[in-house]
Design a protein around this motif. Sequence first.
Motif, PDB file in Angstrom:
ATOM      1  N   ARG A 196     -17.315   3.846 -42.273  1.00  0.00           N
ATOM      2  CA  ARG A 196     -16.980   4.660 -43.451  1.00  0.00           C
ATOM      3  C   ARG A 196     -16.044   5.789 -43.017  1.00  0.00           C
ATOM      4  O   ARG A 196     -16.268   6.419 -41.997  1.00  0.00           O
ATOM      5  CB  ARG A 196     -18.259   5.254 -44.045  1.00  0.00           C
ATOM      6  CG  ARG A 196     -17.995   6.061 -45.287  1.00  0.00           C
ATOM      7  CD  ARG A 196     -19.222   6.750 -45.820  1.00  0.00           C
ATOM      8  NE  ARG A 196     -20.132   5.831 -46.477  1.00  0.00           N
ATOM      9  CZ  ARG A 196     -21.428   5.770 -46.212  1.00  0.00           C
ATOM     10  NH1 ARG A 196     -21.948   6.515 -45.280  1.00  0.00           N
ATOM     11  NH2 ARG A 196     -22.198   4.936 -46.876  1.00  0.00           N
ATOM     12  N   ASP A 197     -15.005   6.025 -43.811  1.00  0.00           N
ATOM     13  CA  ASP A 197     -14.020   7.083 -43.527  1.00  0.00           C
ATOM     14  C   ASP A 197     -13.478   6.961 -42.101  1.00  0.00           C
ATOM     15  O   ASP A 197     -13.247   7.974 -41.425  1.00  0.00           O
ATOM     16  CB  ASP A 197     -14.645   8.475 -43.738  1.00  0.00           C
ATOM     17  CG  ASP A 197     -15.078   8.690 -45.180  1.00  0.00           C
ATOM     18  OD1 ASP A 197     -14.450   8.112 -46.088  1.00  0.00           O
ATOM     19  OD2 ASP A 197     -16.053   9.423 -45.390  1.00  0.00           O
ATOM     20  N   GLY A 198     -13.325   5.725 -41.629  1.00  0.00           N
ATOM     21  CA  GLY A 198     -12.742   5.500 -40.300  1.00  0.00           C
ATOM     22  C   GLY A 198     -13.729   5.655 -39.158  1.00  0.00           C
ATOM     23  O   GLY A 198     -13.407   5.361 -37.998  1.00  0.00           O
ATOM     24  N   ALA A 199     -14.965   6.126 -39.454  1.00  0.00           N
ATOM     25  CA  ALA A 199     -15.954   6.303 -38.375  1.00  0.00           C
ATOM     26  C   ALA A 199     -16.510   4.945 -37.952  1.00  0.00           C
ATOM     27  O   ALA A 199     -16.857   4.119 -38.801  1.00  0.00           O
ATOM     28  CB  ALA A 199     -17.084   7.201 -38.856  1.00  0.00           C
ATOM     29  N   LYS A 200     -16.553   4.705 -36.645  1.00  0.00           N
ATOM     30  CA  LYS A 200     -17.063   3.429 -36.127  1.00  0.00           C
ATOM     31  C   LYS A 200     -18.419   3.666 -35.454  1.00  0.00           C
ATOM     32  O   LYS A 200     -18.623   4.695 -34.844  1.00  0.00           O
ATOM     33  CB  LYS A 200     -16.086   2.853 -35.092  1.00  0.00           C
ATOM     34  CG  LYS A 200     -14.726   2.497 -35.665  1.00  0.00           C
ATOM     35  CD  LYS A 200     -13.857   1.893 -34.569  1.00  0.00           C
ATOM     36  CE  LYS A 200     -12.402   1.781 -34.961  1.00  0.00           C
ATOM     37  NZ  LYS A 200     -12.083   1.046 -36.145  1.00  0.00           N
ATOM     38  N   TRP A 201     -19.318   2.690 -35.597  1.00  0.00           N
ATOM     39  CA  TRP A 201     -20.620   2.805 -34.957  1.00  0.00           C
ATOM     40  C   TRP A 201     -20.869   1.595 -34.077  1.00  0.00           C
ATOM     41  O   TRP A 201     -20.382   0.504 -34.353  1.00  0.00           O
ATOM     42  CB  TRP A 201     -21.749   2.853 -35.988  1.00  0.00           C
ATOM     43  CG  TRP A 201     -21.652   3.995 -36.923  1.00  0.00           C
ATOM     44  CD1 TRP A 201     -21.655   5.318 -36.595  1.00  0.00           C
ATOM     45  CD2 TRP A 201     -21.524   3.937 -38.339  1.00  0.00           C
ATOM     46  NE1 TRP A 201     -21.532   6.079 -37.723  1.00  0.00           N
ATOM     47  CE2 TRP A 201     -21.452   5.261 -38.815  1.00  0.00           C
ATOM     48  CE3 TRP A 201     -21.455   2.904 -39.271  1.00  0.00           C
ATOM     49  CZ2 TRP A 201     -21.325   5.580 -40.147  1.00  0.00           C
ATOM     50  CZ3 TRP A 201     -21.326   3.221 -40.609  1.00  0.00           C
ATOM     51  CH2 TRP A 201     -21.263   4.535 -41.041  1.00  0.00           C
ATOM     52  N   ALA A 202     -21.650   1.786 -33.025  1.00  0.00           N
ATOM     53  CA  ALA A 202     -21.995   0.662 -32.161  1.00  0.00           C
ATOM     54  C   ALA A 202     -23.512   0.611 -31.969  1.00  0.00           C
ATOM     55  O   ALA A 202     -24.243   1.479 -32.453  1.00  0.00           O
ATOM     56  CB  ALA A 202     -21.295   0.801 -30.817  1.00  0.00           C
ATOM     57  N   HIS A 203     -23.977  -0.423 -31.288  1.00  0.00           N
ATOM     58  CA  HIS A 203     -25.399  -0.611 -30.978  1.00  0.00           C
ATOM     59  C   HIS A 203     -26.255  -0.737 -32.233  1.00  0.00           C
ATOM     60  O   HIS A 203     -27.372  -0.237 -32.298  1.00  0.00           O
ATOM     61  CB  HIS A 203     -25.921   0.529 -30.084  1.00  0.00           C
ATOM     62  CG  HIS A 203     -25.022   0.825 -28.923  1.00  0.00           C
ATOM     63  ND1 HIS A 203     -24.749  -0.108 -27.939  1.00  0.00           N
ATOM     64  CD2 HIS A 203     -24.287   1.911 -28.626  1.00  0.00           C
ATOM     65  CE1 HIS A 203     -23.898   0.408 -27.081  1.00  0.00           C
ATOM     66  NE2 HIS A 203     -23.581   1.622 -27.474  1.00  0.00           N
ATOM     67  N   MET A 204     -25.709  -1.371 -33.286  1.00  0.00           N
ATOM     68  CA  MET A 204     -26.451  -1.501 -34.536  1.00  0.00           C
ATOM     69  C   MET A 204     -26.669  -2.946 -34.926  1.00  0.00           C
ATOM     70  O   MET A 204     -27.473  -3.213 -35.808  1.00  0.00           O
ATOM     71  CB  MET A 204     -25.666  -0.843 -35.674  1.00  0.00           C
ATOM     72  CG  MET A 204     -25.158   0.521 -35.339  1.00  0.00           C
ATOM     73  SD  MET A 204     -24.683   1.410 -36.803  1.00  0.00           S
ATOM     74  CE  MET A 204     -26.241   2.007 -37.400  1.00  0.00           C
ATOM     75  N   THR A 205     -25.901  -3.862 -34.311  1.00  0.00           N
ATOM     76  CA  THR A 205     -25.932  -5.250 -34.766  1.00  0.00           C
ATOM     77  C   THR A 205     -25.944  -6.180 -33.557  1.00  0.00           C
ATOM     78  O   THR A 205     -26.034  -5.725 -32.412  1.00  0.00           O
ATOM     79  CB  THR A 205     -24.679  -5.576 -35.615  1.00  0.00           C
ATOM     80  OG1 THR A 205     -23.541  -5.638 -34.746  1.00  0.00           O
ATOM     81  CG2 THR A 205     -24.433  -4.538 -36.682  1.00  0.00           C
ATOM     82  N   TYR A 206     -25.825  -7.461 -33.821  1.00  0.00           N
ATOM     83  CA  TYR A 206     -25.747  -8.438 -32.738  1.00  0.00           C
ATOM     84  C   TYR A 206     -24.312  -8.848 -32.444  1.00  0.00           C
ATOM     85  O   TYR A 206     -24.086  -9.752 -31.639  1.00  0.00           O
ATOM     86  CB  TYR A 206     -26.585  -9.669 -33.106  1.00  0.00           C
ATOM     87  CG  TYR A 206     -28.063  -9.369 -33.042  1.00  0.00           C
ATOM     88  CD1 TYR A 206     -28.775  -9.519 -31.857  1.00  0.00           C
ATOM     89  CD2 TYR A 206     -28.731  -8.896 -34.167  1.00  0.00           C
ATOM     90  CE1 TYR A 206     -30.126  -9.213 -31.801  1.00  0.00           C
ATOM     91  CE2 TYR A 206     -30.071  -8.584 -34.119  1.00  0.00           C
ATOM     92  CZ  TYR A 206     -30.761  -8.747 -32.932  1.00  0.00           C
ATOM     93  OH  TYR A 206     -32.101  -8.432 -32.873  1.00  0.00           O
ATOM     94  N   MET A 207     -23.341  -8.200 -33.090  1.00  0.00           N
ATOM     95  CA  MET A 207     -21.961  -8.670 -32.981  1.00  0.00           C
ATOM     96  C   MET A 207     -21.171  -7.963 -31.889  1.00  0.00           C
ATOM     97  O   MET A 207     -21.103  -6.727 -31.857  1.00  0.00           O
ATOM     98  CB  MET A 207     -21.239  -8.505 -34.330  1.00  0.00           C
ATOM     99  CG  MET A 207     -21.867  -9.296 -35.454  1.00  0.00           C
ATOM    100  SD  MET A 207     -22.293 -11.009 -35.026  1.00  0.00           S
ATOM    101  CE  MET A 207     -20.676 -11.686 -34.713  1.00  0.00           C
TER     102      MET A 207
END
Length: 250
Positions: A196-207
């Motif tokens: 959202r609004d260009g913010a990226k998140w990691a360690h949340m999914t299996y991808m």
Amino acid sequence: MMKQFEGRTAMVTGAGKNIGKEIALAFAKSGANVIVCDYNPQNAEETVQEIEALGVGAMAAVCDVRDREKIFAYVAAAVERFGKIDFLVNNAGGSAGLLNKLTRFVDAEQSTLDFVIDTNLKGAFHCSQAVLPSMIAQKYGKIINISSIAAICGLYDRVDYAAAKAGMIGMSKALAMEVGEFNICVNCVSPGAIERDGAKWAHMTYMGEDGHAGTPKDIADTVLFLAYQDYITGENIVVDGGRSLGPSHR
Ligand SMILES: NC(=O)c1ccc[n+]([C@@H]2O[C@H](COP(=O)([O-])OP(=O)(O)OC[C@H]3O[C@@H](n4cnc5c(N)ncnc54)[C@H](O)[C@@H]3O)[C@@H](O)[C@H]2O)c1
């Protein structure tokens, strides 16, 4: 070459930014005229300009989806201008975080509970009831509701949001039964964590190696897929990179 949705009209709520904007632009790139509904006038106008630059028609509907009367008035104006509405995407929504009022359910104020239910669920009711006469008259239409994996997994400090989004899934199934005879399909897309609004998140999914969040394009692609289908109805497609499968033990 003729584009797939040339001559069609899509209405997308919350189309001023992020997921809704990506969906609106995806319809425009497929040749559809787009009604850009958002309560933020500046963001709505920016989306309209980007759509017009793609060579299709666009109309801003600057209003809150909780405002039933205004939604009906904008839909009437859109039908007047474009002749019909073929696709509705009920995307406007969010949690009590929009009010900075995330809290345990036991402490939640009535006004906050009303805000979340009215924005997500009743907003979808208003827009769907407004467009259905046009869809029924032409015996064609697609309503696509943006729910959330909160509807199926729950989400801490967001009981109202999880309930509203689950309501959208129930609404989609029951409405699909009523309008199938008019070749109208009603489905849900349930995102997991999306940038959202260009913010990226990691360690949340299996991808991927980093377990990254999805992008608005992941959601827009799924919405367009459903818009193309004439025989999928009452479904909920989860787009979450496996997040709802449970905790990762990698
Ligand atoms: N981003 C995620 O991780 C995620 C995950 C699951 C579900 N969703 C759902 O996807 C949808 C879009 O999410 P997003 O992250 O792009 O949201 P966002 O907050 O970034 O953008 C929402 C847009 O909708 C508009 N809007 C909000 N309330 C409105 C109202 N009452 N009337 C008219 N316009 C309104 C805002 O002005 C904004 O332009 C929401 O329904 C959200 O609940 C998002």
